[in-house]
Design a protein around this motif. Structure first.
Motif, PDB file in Angstrom:
ATOM      1  N   SER A 136       6.072  88.886  97.642  1.00 28.22           N
ATOM      2  CA  SER A 136       5.544  90.252  97.758  1.00 28.22           C
ATOM      3  C   SER A 136       5.833  91.085  96.515  1.00 28.22           C
ATOM      4  O   SER A 136       5.181  92.114  96.284  1.00 28.22           O
ATOM      5  CB  SER A 136       6.147  90.938  98.982  1.00 28.22           C
ATOM      6  OG  SER A 136       5.866  90.217 100.159  1.00 28.22           O
ATOM      7  N   SER A 137       6.816  90.654  95.705  1.00 25.99           N
ATOM      8  CA  SER A 137       7.196  91.424  94.511  1.00 25.99           C
ATOM      9  C   SER A 137       6.347  91.083  93.291  1.00 25.99           C
ATOM     10  O   SER A 137       6.416  91.771  92.272  1.00 25.99           O
ATOM     11  CB  SER A 137       8.672  91.163  94.170  1.00 25.99           C
ATOM     12  OG  SER A 137       9.512  91.559  95.234  1.00 25.99           O
ATOM     13  N   ASN A 138       5.568  90.003  93.367  1.00 28.64           N
ATOM     14  CA  ASN A 138       4.723  89.628  92.232  1.00 28.64           C
ATOM     15  C   ASN A 138       3.650  90.677  92.002  1.00 28.64           C
ATOM     16  O   ASN A 138       3.181  91.316  92.935  1.00 28.64           O
ATOM     17  CB  ASN A 138       4.041  88.278  92.494  1.00 28.64           C
ATOM     18  CG  ASN A 138       5.035  87.132  92.527  1.00 28.64           C
ATOM     19  OD1 ASN A 138       5.883  87.013  91.648  1.00 28.64           O
ATOM     20  ND2 ASN A 138       4.928  86.276  93.533  1.00 28.64           N
ATOM     21  N   ARG A 139       3.291  90.835  90.737  1.00 32.82           N
ATOM     22  CA  ARG A 139       2.236  91.800  90.416  1.00 32.82           C
ATOM     23  C   ARG A 139       1.122  91.106  89.653  1.00 32.82           C
ATOM     24  O   ARG A 139       1.357  90.644  88.531  1.00 32.82           O
ATOM     25  CB  ARG A 139       2.807  92.938  89.579  1.00 32.82           C
ATOM     26  CG  ARG A 139       3.880  93.731  90.292  1.00 32.82           C
ATOM     27  CD  ARG A 139       4.253  94.963  89.521  1.00 32.82           C
ATOM     28  NE  ARG A 139       5.314  95.692  90.196  1.00 32.82           N
ATOM     29  CZ  ARG A 139       5.740  96.882  89.803  1.00 32.82           C
ATOM     30  NH1 ARG A 139       5.208  97.459  88.747  1.00 32.82           N
ATOM     31  NH2 ARG A 139       6.704  97.493  90.454  1.00 32.82           N
ATOM     32  N   PRO A 140      -0.100  91.033  90.166  1.00 33.89           N
ATOM     33  CA  PRO A 140      -0.460  91.400  91.540  1.00 33.89           C
ATOM     34  C   PRO A 140       0.010  90.331  92.523  1.00 33.89           C
ATOM     35  O   PRO A 140       0.315  89.213  92.124  1.00 33.89           O
ATOM     36  CB  PRO A 140      -1.980  91.463  91.490  1.00 33.89           C
ATOM     37  CG  PRO A 140      -2.351  90.472  90.431  1.00 33.89           C
ATOM     38  CD  PRO A 140      -1.261  90.549  89.397  1.00 33.89           C
ATOM     39  N   CYS A 141       0.036  90.686  93.782  1.00 33.50           N
ATOM     40  CA  CYS A 141       0.466  89.731  94.800  1.00 33.50           C
ATOM     41  C   CYS A 141      -0.567  88.618  94.946  1.00 33.50           C
ATOM     42  O   CYS A 141      -1.760  88.838  94.752  1.00 33.50           O
ATOM     43  CB  CYS A 141       0.618  90.420  96.152  1.00 33.50           C
ATOM     44  SG  CYS A 141       1.946  91.627  96.182  1.00 33.50           S
ATOM     45  N   LYS A 142      -0.091  87.428  95.276  1.00 34.57           N
ATOM     46  CA  LYS A 142      -0.990  86.322  95.574  1.00 34.57           C
ATOM     47  C   LYS A 142      -1.061  86.205  97.082  1.00 34.57           C
ATOM     48  O   LYS A 142      -0.155  85.688  97.731  1.00 34.57           O
ATOM     49  CB  LYS A 142      -0.477  85.036  94.935  1.00 34.57           C
ATOM     50  CG  LYS A 142      -1.519  83.922  94.932  1.00 34.57           C
ATOM     51  CD  LYS A 142      -1.129  82.802  93.985  1.00 34.57           C
ATOM     52  CE  LYS A 142      -2.223  81.738  93.943  1.00 34.57           C
ATOM     53  NZ  LYS A 142      -1.909  80.664  92.976  1.00 34.57           N
ATOM     54  N   SER A 143      -2.130  86.727  97.639  1.00 32.19           N
ATOM     55  CA  SER A 143      -2.245  86.862  99.092  1.00 32.19           C
ATOM     56  C   SER A 143      -2.170  85.517  99.805  1.00 32.19           C
ATOM     57  O   SER A 143      -1.654  85.423 100.919  1.00 32.19           O
ATOM     58  CB  SER A 143      -3.549  87.577  99.447  1.00 32.19           C
ATOM     59  OG  SER A 143      -4.663  86.884  98.915  1.00 32.19           O
ATOM     60  N   GLU A 144      -2.676  84.448  99.158  1.00 33.18           N
ATOM     61  CA  GLU A 144      -2.684  83.145  99.811  1.00 33.18           C
ATOM     62  C   GLU A 144      -1.252  82.669 100.087  1.00 33.18           C
ATOM     63  O   GLU A 144      -0.980  82.079 101.135  1.00 33.18           O
ATOM     64  CB  GLU A 144      -3.404  82.135  98.907  1.00 33.18           C
ATOM     65  CG  GLU A 144      -3.649  80.797  99.577  1.00 33.18           C
ATOM     66  CD  GLU A 144      -4.366  79.833  98.655  1.00 33.18           C
ATOM     67  OE1 GLU A 144      -4.571  78.681  99.062  1.00 33.18           O
ATOM     68  OE2 GLU A 144      -4.716  80.233  97.518  1.00 33.18           O
ATOM     69  N   VAL A 145      -0.337  82.931  99.154  1.00 36.54           N
ATOM     70  CA  VAL A 145       1.062  82.532  99.337  1.00 36.54           C
ATOM     71  C   VAL A 145       1.688  83.336 100.470  1.00 36.54           C
ATOM     72  O   VAL A 145       2.409  82.799 101.317  1.00 36.54           O
ATOM     73  CB  VAL A 145       1.864  82.725  98.034  1.00 36.54           C
ATOM     74  CG1 VAL A 145       3.345  82.437  98.255  1.00 36.54           C
ATOM     75  CG2 VAL A 145       1.318  81.828  96.930  1.00 36.54           C
ATOM     76  N   ILE A 146       1.418  84.623 100.494  1.00 37.81           N
ATOM     77  CA  ILE A 146       1.978  85.482 101.540  1.00 37.81           C
ATOM     78  C   ILE A 146       1.485  85.050 102.921  1.00 37.81           C
ATOM     79  O   ILE A 146       2.258  84.958 103.877  1.00 37.81           O
ATOM     80  CB  ILE A 146       1.618  86.964 101.261  1.00 37.81           C
ATOM     81  CG1 ILE A 146       2.338  87.434  99.983  1.00 37.81           C
ATOM     82  CG2 ILE A 146       1.987  87.848 102.444  1.00 37.81           C
ATOM     83  CD1 ILE A 146       1.969  88.830  99.551  1.00 37.81           C
TER      84      ILE A 146
END
Length: 622
Positions: free
Chosen positions: A541-551
């Motif tokens: 969640s802290s990555n910029r931008p977030c990688k929604s697939e991982v979340i």
């Protein structure tokens, strides 16, 4: 903050008037705070000394009363020196008048950097003879070595500063002192090609010693390719027949691989062969290897002048000869042995001959793992080279026939890497762990993550048996419970953008949904936390931008969207670049149990001892 930058920049750039404008009207307390503040690791005084601004240095010391022994970070020739005092900076940069002023103001002439380098050693490095003499006259100790055991005499010899070397020898510098790895000033001359300084050292009774790898200065000169030093030393009585032969054969190998001079190599090998059989009653034939080496295409070393003459018609056979010679004389533990095997493999890869490259590299890797510590940087470099090669083969070379890389190739390297990690973990558990050891362990773990990612690219092509074998190895990795820097588990690394940065060349991109899915599938804990109580979902969640697939992958496998880290932040609060509603519906992943746990924590309701221990840990998570 603004004033601090102005003062720092003015001192760095030598703008004395600008410096005075900002400092002269301020109180002593404000001045002290500004002139001792660090920007990019350095203070205004350190930068003024580094850049040779004498008037600024005098103003800061005499008017602003700056501590002239403060330390900071400074860059020379692209290398950052940590803990450098002002005198070291001025001496290294060659600013004699600043050195004189600092010593006049009682700066310690023997004060060192964090690597134990003195101002005198810094002056010796770049050949600032006048500064060397001044520091020695003011009681600088010529025998203080840096953390590697390298003395002022050694660095003067290595850098080719004969005048300084002679001056130090006249002062009584220890000509035969050894470094941590056992090399002497003679080794440094041999490695840099300084024949005149070598003759000078021998005049002062320097002796031919072996270093930690069993290398004499003669062999060091051969490996470096300095033929004049080799020719000079083999004529001296201290060099016996076998040493002469080894030196000439190594020099020939260097001419093949480093200088690409095949005729020159043949000539040196011819000289060595003639020395071998110069005494017909006591010849010195080459020792045979125990068995043929497939990586070298079963090549054998030539044993006669006739065979030697035939070599020149086959450049590839010449290259194999060089590898055979180097391995026989230097042995498997010497860095150059594996380096040139890998170098030769890389040249084959450049030509698209990946099979030859992989065979040579695998042979070098086996050699390293047999003789080096589990977490050796040299072995890690080999693993990383494999990862970079496989990445290239599975992307840019992917559609060129024949198919360049498959399951067996990557799996063989991955298996060795996991074995190395396990041995490294066991070793760390037995001894006190240093920061360097932890860093090496983390680096190997990151390289393994890239190898896992490369395997995921081949997943569609795996049959059931290979897929099972692969997952068994990944399961073994997860069960090992390795922890990298900041307490990261493999799943944390799979979810972190920082994992991408592993070497100079791109391998895989992280965060990776495929690697995350793989790790979870074999049992990785989605709620494991690092030293700051961040779960993999926090990291994702802290990555910029977030990688929604991982979340989404983590949430589907039960990761808690509302778990708190040490800063009381939840993944839901950390998501950057998009709204949580753009990724998932939070209500689908928040249970009544989660809401109750957060309410208990928020209201400070005592719960320990009143509920099952499993529920206690659940509440602590929130």
């Amino acid at each position: 903050m603004e004033y601090r930058s102005v003062v720092y920049n003015a001192a760095r750039d030598g703008k004395l008037n600008r410096l005075k404008i900002f400092l002269d009207h301020k109180s002593k307390e404000e001045v002290a705070k500004l002139v001792h503040a660090k920007t990019n690791g350095a203070t205004p005084l350190i930068m003024a000394c580094r850049n040779g601004h004498q008037d600024v240095v005098k103003y800061l010391i005499n008017t602003c009363k700056v501590d002239n022994e403060q330390v900071g970070s400074v860059t020379f020739d692209g290398e950052t020196i940590e803990g450098a005092p002002p005198l070291w900076c001025a001496a290294a940069a060659g600013h004699l008048q600043i050195v004189e002023h600092l010593v006049e103001k009682n700066a310690g002439v023997n004060k060192t950097t964090f690597t134990n380098s003195t101002p005198l050693r810094a002056a010796c490095f770049d050949g600032h003879f006048e500064i060397v003499k001044f520091l020695v006259e003011h009681k600088a100790n010529i025998e203080i070595a840096n953390r590697h055991g390298h003395t002022c005499l050694m660095i003067s010899c290595y850098k080719g500063h004969k005048e300084i070397a002679q001056y130090l020898l006249e002062l009584g510098a220890d000509v035969n002192r050894k470094s941590v790895k056992g090399n002497t000033a003679l080794h440094d001359c041999a490695e840099s090609g300084s024949l005149d300084i070598m003759k000078l050292l021998l005049k002062y009774n320097a002796t031919m010693e072996k270093d930690a790898y069993g290398m004499t200065p003669l062999l060091a000169a051969s490996v470096a390719g300095f033929s004049k030093i080799v020719e000079f030393l083999i004529t001296r009585p201290i060099c016996d027949k076998q040493e002469t032969i080894n030196a000439l054969e190594l020099l020939g190998a260097t001419y093949v691989d480093k200088k690409r001079d095949m005729l020159g190599a043949i000539e040196f090998w011819r000289q060595a062969m003639e020395v071998r059989f110069s005494d017909v009653n006591n010849p010195l034939p080459k020792p045979r290897l125990k068995s043929d080496i497939a990586a070298y295409e079963n090549a054998r070393e030539v044993t006669s002048l006739d065979q030697l003459d035939d070599l020149i018609s086959d450049p590839d056979d010449m290259r194999m000869q060089a590898l055979l010679v180097r391995e026989r004389i230097l042995g498997p533990a010497h860095p150059d042995t594996s380096y040139y095997i890998r170098y030769r493999g890389a040249l084959y890869a450049d030509m698209g001959n990946f099979d030859r490259c992989i065979m040579l590299w695998m042979y070098a890797l086996d050699m390293q793992q047999n003789v080096l510590d589990p977490l050796s940087p040299m072995t890690q470099s080999s693993f990383l080279s494999f990862a970079e090669l496989f990445s290239f083969m599975t992307t840019e070379w992917r559609n060129r026939p024949p198919h360049p890389v498959g399951f067996t190739d990557i799996m063989a390297v991955l298996l060795r890497a996991v074995n190395e990690l396990e041995k490294g973990r066991d070793q760390l558990n037995k001894v006190a762990v240093s920061e360097r050891d932890t860093s090496h362990f983390n680096r190997l773990l990151v390289i393994i993550m890239h190898l896992l990612c490369l395997m995921c690219r081949l997943k569609k092509e795996m049959d059931r048996e290979n897929d099972h074998t692969f997952k068994e190895l990944v399961y073994r990795l997860v069960r090992m419970e390795p922890r990298g820097s900041k307490g990261f588990t493999p799943l944390h690394l799979a979810c972190s953008r920082e994992t991408t940065n592993v070497g100079r060349y791109p391998v895989c991109s992280f965060p990776s949904a495929d690697v995350s899915q793989l790790l979870i599938e074999v049992g990785a804990n989605v709620d494991a936390v690092d030293v700051e109580r961040n779960s993999p979902l926090h990291i994702a969640s802290s990555n910029r931008p977030c990688k929604s697939e991982v979340i989404r992958t983590l949430l589907k496998k039960g990761a808690h969207l509302d778990a708190c880290n040490l800063d009381r932040k939840t993944p839901m609060q950390l998501i950057r670049g998009m709204s949580i509603n753009d990724i998932v519906s939070p209500l689908n992943f928040l249970t009544l149990q989660c809401l109750a746990a957060r309410k208990i924590v928020k209201c400070s309701i005592p719960y320990k001892g009143h509920i099952p221990s499993k529920l206690e840990s659940f509440i602590e998570m929130h």
